[in-house]
Design an enzyme around this catalytic site. Structure first.
Site, PDB file in Angstrom:
ATOM      1  N   TYR A 129       0.816  -1.212   0.000  1.00  0.00           N
ATOM      2  CA  TYR A 129       0.000   0.000   0.000  1.00  0.00           C
ATOM      3  C   TYR A 129       0.852   1.265   0.000  1.00  0.00           C
ATOM      4  CZ  TYR A 129      -2.935  -3.741   1.746  1.00  0.00           C
ATOM      5  OH  TYR A 129      -3.554  -4.942   1.921  1.00  0.00           O
ATOM      6  N   TYR A 185     -13.040  -6.488   5.797  1.00  0.00           N
ATOM      7  CA  TYR A 185     -11.863  -6.608   4.925  1.00  0.00           C
ATOM      8  C   TYR A 185     -11.562  -8.087   4.738  1.00  0.00           C
ATOM      9  CZ  TYR A 185      -7.137  -6.625   3.176  1.00  0.00           C
ATOM     10  OH  TYR A 185      -6.039  -6.876   2.415  1.00  0.00           O
ATOM     11  N   ASP A 242     -14.433 -15.554   8.085  1.00  0.00           N
ATOM     12  CA  ASP A 242     -13.045 -15.227   7.773  1.00  0.00           C
ATOM     13  C   ASP A 242     -12.313 -15.024   9.101  1.00  0.00           C
ATOM     14  OD1 ASP A 242     -10.646 -13.977   7.257  1.00  0.00           O
ATOM     15  OD2 ASP A 242     -11.436 -12.608   5.738  1.00  0.00           O
ATOM     16  N   LYS A 280      -2.606 -16.287   8.307  1.00  0.00           N
ATOM     17  CA  LYS A 280      -1.740 -15.461   9.162  1.00  0.00           C
ATOM     18  C   LYS A 280      -0.976 -16.261  10.232  1.00  0.00           C
ATOM     19  CE  LYS A 280      -4.001 -10.960   8.682  1.00  0.00           C
ATOM     20  NZ  LYS A 280      -2.938 -10.091   8.186  1.00  0.00           N
TER      21      LYS A 280
HETATM   22  N1  PMP Z   1      -9.000 -11.557   5.682  1.00  0.00           N
HETATM   23  C1  PMP Z   1      -8.670 -10.858   6.766  1.00  0.00           C
HETATM   24  C2  PMP Z   1      -9.670 -10.716   7.879  1.00  0.00           C
HETATM   25  C3  PMP Z   1      -7.408 -10.268   6.883  1.00  0.00           C
HETATM   26  O1  PMP Z   1      -7.091  -9.547   7.962  1.00  0.00           O
HETATM   27  C4  PMP Z   1      -6.481 -10.445   5.816  1.00  0.00           C
HETATM   28  C5  PMP Z   1      -5.079  -9.847   5.874  1.00  0.00           C
HETATM   29  N2  PMP Z   1      -4.972  -8.577   6.340  1.00  0.00           N
HETATM   30  C6  PMP Z   1      -6.865 -11.196   4.709  1.00  0.00           C
HETATM   31  C7  PMP Z   1      -8.126 -11.737   4.670  1.00  0.00           C
HETATM   32  C8  PMP Z   1      -5.920 -11.414   3.549  1.00  0.00           C
HETATM   33  O2  PMP Z   1      -4.872 -12.226   3.921  1.00  0.00           O
HETATM   34  P1  PMP Z   1      -3.467 -12.174   3.117  1.00  0.00           P
HETATM   35  O3  PMP Z   1      -2.888 -10.825   3.371  1.00  0.00           O
HETATM   36  O4  PMP Z   1      -2.672 -13.293   3.743  1.00  0.00           O
HETATM   37  O5  PMP Z   1      -3.782 -12.423   1.688  1.00  0.00           O
END
Ligand code: PMP
Length: 422
Positions: free
Chosen positions: A16, A143, A244, A273
Site C-alpha cells: 500500500y 476486509y 473469515d 496469518k
Molecule cells: N481476511 C482478513 C480478515 C485479513 O485480515 C487479511 C489480511 N490482512 C486477509 C483476509 C488477507 O490475507 P493475506 O494478506 O494473507 O492475503
C-alpha cells in the site's frame, strides 16, 4: 550491517505505498522474541506480531527446528497426486481445533487465496445443487483481502478498492453491526441485514464476515449475539455462512476462534496469518462434509482450484509445530493477562482530547483518534520511542506476540499515549 535503503525505495514496492513518494522504510537485520533489530543497531519492541502472525515472537526454537527438519526431508513437492505427513498432520490438527463440523481441508498460499477458495466453494455448492447463485452478502467495514473476489466483499469505502469498481463483482453490503462487543444487545441490530436477506435470498450464495473483530476495516469489535443472529438467519433462509478467521484465529481474541464467542460453526472457515506462527505464508479453507460432498457429486465432479504450492511441506511442518506450541503454552492465560494489562495501560488514553475511543479484546489493543494520523510522522516518533507499531487511518493498535513481557507491553502502551497526545 547497513541495508541499501536507497535501492529499496527506488525498486521495491512495499504494501500500500507509492513508488515515487514511498513512506520511509526501516531496515531489519534480525528478530528475536519480541525484539526487532534495525540495521542501525536500534532495538524495537514489536507490537504488531508482523500483522497478527507471530504468536510467539521471532526466532522460535520449536518452529526453527520444524523448518530445519523438514528442509532436510523435502522443501516442496506438488500436491496433485502426491501427499505427505506434514499436510496430513496439519489437516488433523485443523479439523480438531476449528469449530465443529468443519472436516474437509483445502490448503492454499495466503489469506486472500483462502477467501477466493471459500467463495468458489459456496458458488460450486449451489451450482452442484442446480440452483446457481451469483452474489455474496457481507457487512460494511469488512476486509477480506486484495484479490478480486476478496476485494468484491471488502467494503469499498476506505479500502481503496473502489478504484477497481468496474471490474469487481457487485455484492450486497449490510450496515456495520450497530452494537459493540460490550454494549447491551438488542435484536433490532439485525433488522437491516434481515431485510437485505429477505429481499435477495434467491441470489445469495453465502454471507461472508469476520467474526466479532473487523480488522483492517476499522478494528471494530461487535456483539456476539449479532453473529449468533446471522447464523440463525443463514439457517432460516438456507444461506451458507463463511467466517473469515484469518486475523482472529489461533487465540488472538481470547477464544481459539472468534466464532466460539457466539457458540456457532460456520459452513466454511478461512484461516491464515498465525497458522505458521508467522514463519511463512500458508492458509486453509475448511468446510463441512455436506458441502464437500455436494460439490464433489455435482456436474463438475471436482473442486476447481489447485495452487502450485498447495500444501507446501515446509509451511505445513511449521504450522504443525506452531499449533502444538500454542496448545501447550497455556495461551488462554497469556492472552487474558495481556488483555488485562492492555486495558490498564491504555486506559489513560481516553482522557486525551484527540482520542475518540479505546478498546481491548483478547491480545488486541486499539486507540482510535478523532482525526486521521500522519503515518510517516507518527511512525518515526514511535521508532524514536523504541517500539514497532504501524498505525493506519485514525487507528493506533497493537496485537503483540503472546510471549510479551509486562514491561515491554507497558512501553508499547506508553508510546501510544505519547503519540496520541502529540
Ligand atoms: N481476511 C482478513 C480478515 C485479513 O485480515 C487479511 C489480511 N490482512 C486477509 C483476509 C488477507 O490475507 P493475506 O494478506 O494473507 O492475503
Amino acid at each position: 550491517m547497513t541495508l541499501d535503503l536507497q535501492f529499496d525505495s527506488k525498486h521495491l514496492w512495499h504494501p500500500y505505498t507509492s513508488m515515487t513518494n514511498p513512506l520511509p522504510c526501516y531496515g531489519v537485520v534480525s528478530a528475536n522474541k519480541c525484539i526487532l533489530e534495525l540495521d542501525s543497531g536500534v532495538q524495537l519492541i514489536d507490537g504488531m506480531s508482523s500483522w497478527w502472525a507471530c504468536l510467539f515472537g521471532y526466532n522460535v526454537a520449536e518452529l526453527n527446528d520444524a523448518a530445519k527438519n523438514q528442509l532436510d526431508k523435502m522443501a516442496h513437492v506438488m500436491f496433485g497426486g502426491l501427499t505427505h505427513q506434514p499436510a496430513i498432520s496439519l489437516a488433523k490438527k485443523l479439523v480438531a481445533i476449528t469449530p465443529k463440523g468443519l472436516d474437509k481441508v483445502f490448503l492454499s498460499d495466503s489469506g486472500s487465496v483462502s477467501v477466493e477458495v471459500a467463495l468458489k466453494m459456496a458458488l460450486q455448492y449451489w451450482h452442484a445443487l442446480d440452483q446457481p447463485k451469483s452474489q455474496f452478502l457481507t457487512i460494511r467495514n469488512g476486509y477480506h483481502g486484495d484479490t478480486f473476489g476478496a476485494m468484491s466483499v471488502t467494503d469499498p469505502e476506505g479500502s481503496m478498492h473502489e478504484l477497481y469498481h468496474d471490474f469487481l463483482a457487485k455484492q450486497l453490503f449490510a450496515p456495520q453491526p450497530s452494537i459493540t462487543f460490550d454494549q447491551e444487545w438488542h435484536p433490532s441490530a439485525l433488522n437491516a441485514i434481515t431485510q437485505l436477506v429477505e429481499e435477495n435470498q434467491q441470489n445469495i450464495a453465502a454471507i461472508i464476515l469476520e467474526p466479532i473483530v473487523q480488522g483492517a476495516g476499522g478494528m471494530f469489535f461487535y456483539h456476539p449475539e449479532y453473529l449468533k443472529g446471522i447464523r440463525a438467519l443463514c439457517d432460516k433462509h438456507h444461506l451458507l455462512l463463511i467466517a473469515d478467521e484469518i486475523a482472529t484465529g489461533f487465540g488472538r481474541t481470547g477464544k481459539l476462534f472468534a466464532c466460539e464467542f457466539a457458540d456457532i460453526s460456520p459452513d466454511i472457515i478461512c484461516v491464515g496469518k498465525a497458522i505458521t506462527g508467522g514463519y511463512m505464508s500458508l492458509a486453509a479453507t475448511l468446510t463441512t462434509n455436506k458441502i464437500a460432498n455436494t460439490i464433489s457429486q455435482g456436474k463438475a465432479g471436482v473442486f476447481m482450484h489447485g495452487p502450485t504450492f498447495m500444501g507446501n511441506p515446509l509451511a505445513c511442518a511449521v504450522a504443525c509445530a506452531s499449533i502444538d506450541k500454542l496448545l501447550s503454552i497455556g495461551w488462554q492465560d497469556k492472552v487474558s493477562t495481556i488483555e488485562q494489562q492492555l486495558s490498564n495501560y491504555l486506559a489513560p488514553c481516553i482522557d486525551l482530547p484527540q482520542v475518540q475511543d479505546v478498546r481491548v479484546l483478547g491480545a488486541i489493543g486499539v486507540v482510535e483518534m478523532k482525526e486521521n494520523l500522519d503515518v510517516a510522522v507518527v511512525q518515526k516518533r514511535l521508532v524514536e520511542l523504541g517500539v514497532w507499531i504501524r498505525p493506519f487511518g485514525k487507528l493506533i493498535y497493537i496485537m503483540p506476540p503472546y510471549i510479551i513481557e509486562k514491561q515491554q507491553l507497558k512501553k508499547l502502551c506508553d508510546a501510544i499515549y505519547t503519540v496520541a497526545s502529540l
